[in-house]
Write a protein that holds these residues in place. Structure first.
Motif, mmCIF file in Angstrom:
data_model
loop_
_atom_site.group_PDB
_atom_site.id
_atom_site.type_symbol
_atom_site.label_atom_id
_atom_site.label_comp_id
_atom_site.label_asym_id
_atom_site.label_seq_id
_atom_site.Cartn_x
_atom_site.Cartn_y
_atom_site.Cartn_z
ATOM 1 N N ASN A 154 0.844 -1.188 0.000
ATOM 2 C CA ASN A 154 0.000 0.000 0.000
ATOM 3 C C ASN A 154 0.886 1.247 0.000
ATOM 4 O O ASN A 154 1.126 1.860 1.027
ATOM 5 N N ASN A 155 1.396 1.587 -1.196
ATOM 6 C CA ASN A 155 2.193 2.804 -1.322
ATOM 7 C C ASN A 155 1.917 3.459 -2.682
ATOM 8 O O ASN A 155 1.343 2.846 -3.562
ATOM 9 N N SER A 156 2.317 4.679 -2.838
ATOM 10 C CA SER A 156 2.031 5.404 -4.073
ATOM 11 C C SER A 156 3.056 5.105 -5.157
ATOM 12 O O SER A 156 2.896 5.497 -6.300
ATOM 13 N N ASP A 157 4.108 4.390 -4.792
ATOM 14 C CA ASP A 157 5.158 4.035 -5.738
ATOM 15 C C ASP A 157 4.618 3.037 -6.769
ATOM 16 O O ASP A 157 3.746 2.232 -6.477
ATOM 17 N N GLY A 158 5.144 3.078 -7.992
ATOM 18 C CA GLY A 158 4.708 2.145 -9.036
ATOM 19 C C GLY A 158 5.143 0.724 -8.733
ATOM 20 O O GLY A 158 4.472 -0.233 -9.097
ATOM 21 N N ALA A 159 6.290 0.582 -8.067
ATOM 22 C CA ALA A 159 6.786 -0.749 -7.715
ATOM 23 C C ALA A 159 6.160 -1.169 -6.386
ATOM 24 O O ALA A 159 6.699 -0.911 -5.324
ATOM 25 N N ASN A 160 4.990 -1.796 -6.469
ATOM 26 C CA ASN A 160 4.296 -2.162 -5.233
ATOM 27 C C ASN A 160 3.877 -3.627 -5.193
ATOM 28 O O ASN A 160 3.077 -4.020 -4.364
ATOM 29 N N LYS A 161 4.405 -4.447 -6.088
ATOM 30 C CA LYS A 161 4.069 -5.869 -6.110
ATOM 31 C C LYS A 161 5.215 -6.646 -5.461
ATOM 32 O O LYS A 161 6.313 -6.708 -5.983
ATOM 33 N N THR A 162 4.939 -7.242 -4.316
ATOM 34 C CA THR A 162 5.969 -7.962 -3.573
ATOM 35 C C THR A 162 5.760 -9.465 -3.689
ATOM 36 O O THR A 162 4.650 -9.955 -3.497
ATOM 37 N N THR A 163 6.838 -10.164 -4.009
ATOM 38 C CA THR A 163 6.839 -11.624 -4.038
ATOM 39 C C THR A 163 7.852 -12.103 -3.021
ATOM 40 O O THR A 163 8.976 -11.619 -2.982
ATOM 41 N N GLU A 164 7.415 -13.029 -2.170
ATOM 42 C CA GLU A 164 8.320 -13.638 -1.195
ATOM 43 C C GLU A 164 8.370 -15.128 -1.476
ATOM 44 O O GLU A 164 7.343 -15.776 -1.620
ATOM 45 N N LEU A 165 9.576 -15.643 -1.581
ATOM 46 C CA LEU A 165 9.796 -17.045 -1.911
ATOM 47 C C LEU A 165 10.460 -17.710 -0.719
ATOM 48 O O LEU A 165 11.502 -17.232 -0.254
ATOM 49 N N ILE A 166 9.867 -18.779 -0.205
ATOM 50 C CA ILE A 166 10.472 -19.525 0.896
ATOM 51 C C ILE A 166 10.713 -20.952 0.415
ATOM 52 O O ILE A 166 9.765 -21.657 0.076
ATOM 53 N N PHE A 209 4.216 -8.672 -10.666
ATOM 54 C CA PHE A 209 4.507 -9.903 -9.936
ATOM 55 C C PHE A 209 5.472 -10.785 -10.724
ATOM 56 O O PHE A 209 6.336 -11.436 -10.147
ATOM 57 N N GLU A 210 5.326 -10.789 -12.058
ATOM 58 C CA GLU A 210 6.218 -11.604 -12.883
ATOM 59 C C GLU A 210 7.666 -11.161 -12.695
ATOM 60 O O GLU A 210 8.563 -11.985 -12.523
ATOM 61 N N GLU A 211 7.880 -9.846 -12.709
ATOM 62 C CA GLU A 211 9.228 -9.299 -12.555
ATOM 63 C C GLU A 211 9.799 -9.602 -11.167
ATOM 64 O O GLU A 211 10.951 -10.033 -11.036
ATOM 65 N N SER A 212 8.988 -9.412 -10.129
ATOM 66 C CA SER A 212 9.486 -9.681 -8.774
ATOM 67 C C SER A 212 9.734 -11.174 -8.574
ATOM 68 O O SER A 212 10.694 -11.560 -7.911
ATOM 69 N N LEU A 213 8.900 -12.031 -9.185
ATOM 70 C CA LEU A 213 9.109 -13.475 -9.096
ATOM 71 C C LEU A 213 10.411 -13.861 -9.798
ATOM 72 O O LEU A 213 11.204 -14.639 -9.265
ATOM 73 N N ASP A 214 10.647 -13.297 -10.986
ATOM 74 C CA ASP A 214 11.873 -13.603 -11.729
ATOM 75 C C ASP A 214 13.106 -13.232 -10.911
ATOM 76 O O ASP A 214 14.076 -13.992 -10.851
ATOM 77 N N ASP A 228 16.161 -22.767 5.893
ATOM 78 C CA ASP A 228 15.322 -22.443 4.739
ATOM 79 C C ASP A 228 15.897 -21.233 4.025
ATOM 80 O O ASP A 228 16.576 -20.398 4.619
ATOM 81 N N ILE A 229 15.607 -21.143 2.727
ATOM 82 C CA ILE A 229 16.066 -20.001 1.936
ATOM 83 C C ILE A 229 14.873 -19.078 1.731
ATOM 84 O O ILE A 229 13.820 -19.506 1.247
ATOM 85 N N VAL A 230 15.025 -17.804 2.128
ATOM 86 C CA VAL A 230 13.942 -16.828 2.022
ATOM 87 C C VAL A 230 14.424 -15.664 1.163
ATOM 88 O O VAL A 230 15.465 -15.072 1.424
ATOM 89 N N VAL A 231 13.642 -15.349 0.111
ATOM 90 C CA VAL A 231 13.979 -14.243 -0.785
ATOM 91 C C VAL A 231 12.727 -13.385 -0.955
ATOM 92 O O VAL A 231 11.632 -13.920 -1.154
ATOM 93 N N LYS A 232 12.893 -12.069 -0.882
ATOM 94 C CA LYS A 232 11.754 -11.159 -1.008
ATOM 95 C C LYS A 232 12.134 -10.000 -1.925
ATOM 96 O O LYS A 232 13.166 -9.361 -1.720
ATOM 97 N N LYS A 233 11.310 -9.754 -2.956
ATOM 98 C CA LYS A 233 11.580 -8.676 -3.904
ATOM 99 C C LYS A 233 10.294 -7.905 -4.191
ATOM 100 O O LYS A 233 9.205 -8.479 -4.209
ATOM 101 N N THR A 234 10.430 -6.600 -4.433
ATOM 102 C CA THR A 234 9.294 -5.746 -4.789
ATOM 103 C C THR A 234 9.583 -5.060 -6.113
ATOM 104 O O THR A 234 10.640 -4.448 -6.264
ATOM 105 N N CYS A 235 8.648 -5.195 -7.066
ATOM 106 C CA CYS A 235 8.810 -4.604 -8.401
ATOM 107 C C CYS A 235 7.466 -4.064 -8.890
ATOM 108 O O CYS A 235 6.474 -4.087 -8.166
ATOM 109 N N ALA A 236 7.442 -3.633 -10.149
ATOM 110 C CA ALA A 236 6.218 -3.089 -10.741
ATOM 111 C C ALA A 236 5.219 -4.182 -11.106
ATOM 112 O O ALA A 236 4.016 -3.927 -11.191
#
Length: 96
Positions: A45-57, A74-79, A64-72
């Protein structure tokens, strides 16, 4: 490997789910002891264009391996998550 997808505040559409499955299944080629992969999708919930967060566990023996990325998108953040997880899995395999 078991893949579970949880989305907070949205319903993932079919192409996104296919993209997740295709990308995550490739991780098996780098480390064959992955037991489970949990994917969390969230719209920040932000005004920034990059607001789609994907967290991979990735549930693996040991830590465990935990990775979290936020991009414009979901496909980009997942990649980006998968790329980072791939590097971590290769490192883990070399240390084993």
């Amino acid at each position: 490997m078991k893949i579970s997808v949880q989305s907070i505040g949205l319903t993932p559409h079919e192409p996104l789910e296919d993209h997740i499955e295709k990308k995550v299944n490739k991780l098996d080629t780098f480390y064959d002891r992955i037991q489970e992969c949990k994917v969390f999708l969230k719209v920040e919930n932000n005004s920034d264009g990059a607001n789609k967060t994907t967290e991979l566990i990735l549930v693996v023996p040991g830590d465990d391996i935990v990775v979290k990325k936020t991009c414009a998108s979901f496909e980009e953040s997942l990649d980006q998550c998968v790329d980072t997880a791939k590097k971590l899995l290769i490192k883990k395999k070399e240390m084993a």
